[in-house]
Design an enzyme around this catalytic site. Structure first.
Site, PDB file in Angstrom:
ATOM      1  N   GLY A  47      -1.679  -3.417   4.842  1.00 26.06           N
ATOM      2  CA  GLY A  47      -1.006  -3.573   3.550  1.00 26.06           C
ATOM      3  C   GLY A  47       0.169  -4.514   3.678  1.00 26.06           C
ATOM      4  O   GLY A  47       1.178  -4.376   2.982  1.00 26.06           O
ATOM      5  N   GLY A  51       4.364  -6.186  -1.377  1.00 24.14           N
ATOM      6  CA  GLY A  51       5.229  -5.015  -1.427  1.00 24.14           C
ATOM      7  C   GLY A  51       6.063  -4.795  -0.185  1.00 24.14           C
ATOM      8  O   GLY A  51       6.560  -5.745   0.428  1.00 24.14           O
ATOM      9  N   ILE A  52       6.221  -3.519   0.201  1.00 27.15           N
ATOM     10  CA  ILE A  52       7.083  -3.219   1.330  1.00 27.15           C
ATOM     11  C   ILE A  52       6.474  -3.690   2.647  1.00 27.15           C
ATOM     12  O   ILE A  52       7.201  -3.960   3.608  1.00 27.15           O
ATOM     13  CB  ILE A  52       7.447  -1.720   1.410  1.00 27.15           C
ATOM     14  N   GLY A  53       5.149  -3.815   2.708  1.00 28.18           N
ATOM     15  CA  GLY A  53       4.527  -4.341   3.917  1.00 28.18           C
ATOM     16  C   GLY A  53       4.935  -5.778   4.169  1.00 28.18           C
ATOM     17  O   GLY A  53       5.291  -6.160   5.298  1.00 28.18           O
ATOM     18  N   TYR A 194      -3.555  10.936  -5.070  1.00 26.84           N
ATOM     19  CA  TYR A 194      -2.586  10.126  -4.331  1.00 26.84           C
ATOM     20  C   TYR A 194      -1.589  10.997  -3.577  1.00 26.84           C
ATOM     21  O   TYR A 194      -1.335  10.782  -2.383  1.00 26.84           O
ATOM     22  CB  TYR A 194      -1.844   9.195  -5.292  1.00 26.84           C
TER      23      TYR A 194
END
Length: 311
Positions: A47, A51-53, A194
Site C-alpha cells: 500500500g 496515503g500514509i504508505g 473493515y
C-alpha cells in the site's frame, strides 16, 4: 552510571517456553540512540503508492533507507517509485496468486528485509468474493498480508526483521472475530468487515510475536489516526463521505502525520524504543482495546484458521 530495566511477560513460545514481550534499555546516550535508529534498512511497504504508505516511503527515503514500494495501481506505484528512486512491485491483494508471486520476487531480490510494513488495506462497498473465494475486505486486509508474511518468513527471521501492521481504532468500536464466519456470510456490513479485519491485524501482530520473537522477529500494530486518504473511496460507508470530501478532510490529519508511527516503528529498535507484540496509538501502547484483542487463545486460533484457509 548507566541503568536499564526490562518489561516482560511469560507468554509461551511455539515450543511452550516463555518469551519476553520486550526489553526497554535506557542505557547509552541520546546521540547514540539516534544514530542507531538511522542505520540504513531495507523497508518493504505494501500500500505504498498512496496515503500514509507513500508518506512513510518519502520520509524513510529521506532518512537514507532503501524503500521498496508495493502497490496495486501501476500509475501511482510508478509515480512514487520514480519520485524517490525506489524499487517497485505490483500486486493486487484480491488475487492470492499475485501475493505468492510478489513474495517470490522479494525473496529473490533482497538478501535482507529489515522491515515489512503490511499497510495495504481499505474499506469496500457491497459484500463481494474474490477469485480465491474469500470476502474481499477479509482477504485484502488480513489474509493476503498473513500469506505474504508467511512466505517471507525465512528471510524475515534471517534479517531479525520488524513486521508492522497498519490497524485502526475501529477494531475496538465495531470489530468482532467469529472464526466460523470470517467471510461475514451472516453479518456483513462494510464497516463491520473493515473493523473486524483491523482487529485481526492486531491479533496477528500478537500471535506472530508469540511464535517468532524468540527467532528474531519483532512485531507491532498501530492506529494511524483518522487520516485524509483514499482508503474508503470504494465503499458506501459514512467514511467515504468524511474522507472523500473537502469539508470532511478539513477535520482529518494529513497522510504525513498518519505515517508518523509507521516511520517511528520502522526506524526504531524493538525492545528499546518500542515493545514487540504491542498495538500502539500515538506512540504509546493503546489504553483502550477490544477485549478480543487481548485474547491470546483467539489469536492462536485465528492464525491456525488462516493457515487452514490458505491450504
Amino acid at each position: 552510571m548507566t541503568r536499564g530495566f526490562t518489561l516482560s511477560a511469560g507468554r509461551p513460545s511455539r515450543g511452550g517456553s516463555t518469551v519476553d514481550i520486550g526489553t526497554v534499555d535506557i542505557r547509552g546516550s541520546r546521540r547514540q540512540q539516534r544514530k542507531n535508529m538511522n542505520q540504513p534498512k531495507t523497508v518493504v511497504i505494501t500500500g505504498g503508492s498512496d496515503g500514509i504508505g507513500a508518506a512513510a516511503a518519502r520520509r524513510l527515503h529521506r532518512e537514507g533507507h532503501r524503500v521498496v514500494i508495493v502497490g496495486r495501481s501501476p500509475r501511482k506505484t510508478q509515480a512514487i517509485a520514480r519520485e524517490i528512486g525506489a524499487d517497485r512491485y505490483l500486486a493486487d491483494f484480491t488475487r492470492l496468486d499475485e501475493v505468492r508471486k510478489l513474495a517470490a520476487e522479494l525473496n529473490t531480490a533482497y538478501p535482507r528485509i529489515d522491515v515489512l510494513a503490511n499497510n495495504a488495506g481499505g474499506i469496500f462497498g457491497d459484500r463481494a468474493k474474490t477469485v480465491d473465494g474469500f470476502e474481499k475486505t477479509f482477504q485484502i486486509n488480513h489474509l493476503a498480508p498473513f500469506l505474504l508474511t508467511q512466505l517471507l518468513m525465512d528471510r524475515l527471521i534471517a534479517s531479525n526483521a520488524t513486521v508492522i501492521q497498519t490497524a485502526s481504532a475501529g477494531a475496538r468500536m465495531a470489530g468482532e472475530v467469529v472464526l466460523d464466519d470470517l467471510d461475514h456470510d451472516r453479518d456483513f456490513t462494510a464497516v463491520r468487515a473493515y473493523c473486524t479485519a483491523k482487529l485481526e491485524n492486531i491479533l496477528f501482530t500478537k500471535e506472530l510475536h508469540r511464535r517468532y520473537h524468540s527467532e528474531g522477529i519483532s512485531t507491532a500494530a498501530f492506529h494511524p489516526g483518522t487520516v485524509a486518504t483514499s482508503f474508503a473511496t470504494e465503499s458506501d460507508s459514512f467514511l467515504k463521505y468524511i474522507t472523500g470530501t473537502r469539508l470532511g478532510r478539513a477535520f482529518l490529519i494529513t497522510p504525513d502525520k498518519g505515517a508518523d508511527q509507521l516511520v517511528w516503528l520502522a526506524q526504531g529498535r524493538p525492545g528499546v524504543d518500542w515493545i514487540s507484540g504491542t498495538y500502539y496509538e500515538k506512540r504509546k501502547p493503546a489504553k483502550r482495546n477490544n477485549p478480543q484483542a487481548l485474547d491470546a487463545d483467539l489469536a492462536r486460533r485465528l492464525w491456525d484458521r488462516s493457515e487452514e484457509l490458505l491450504g
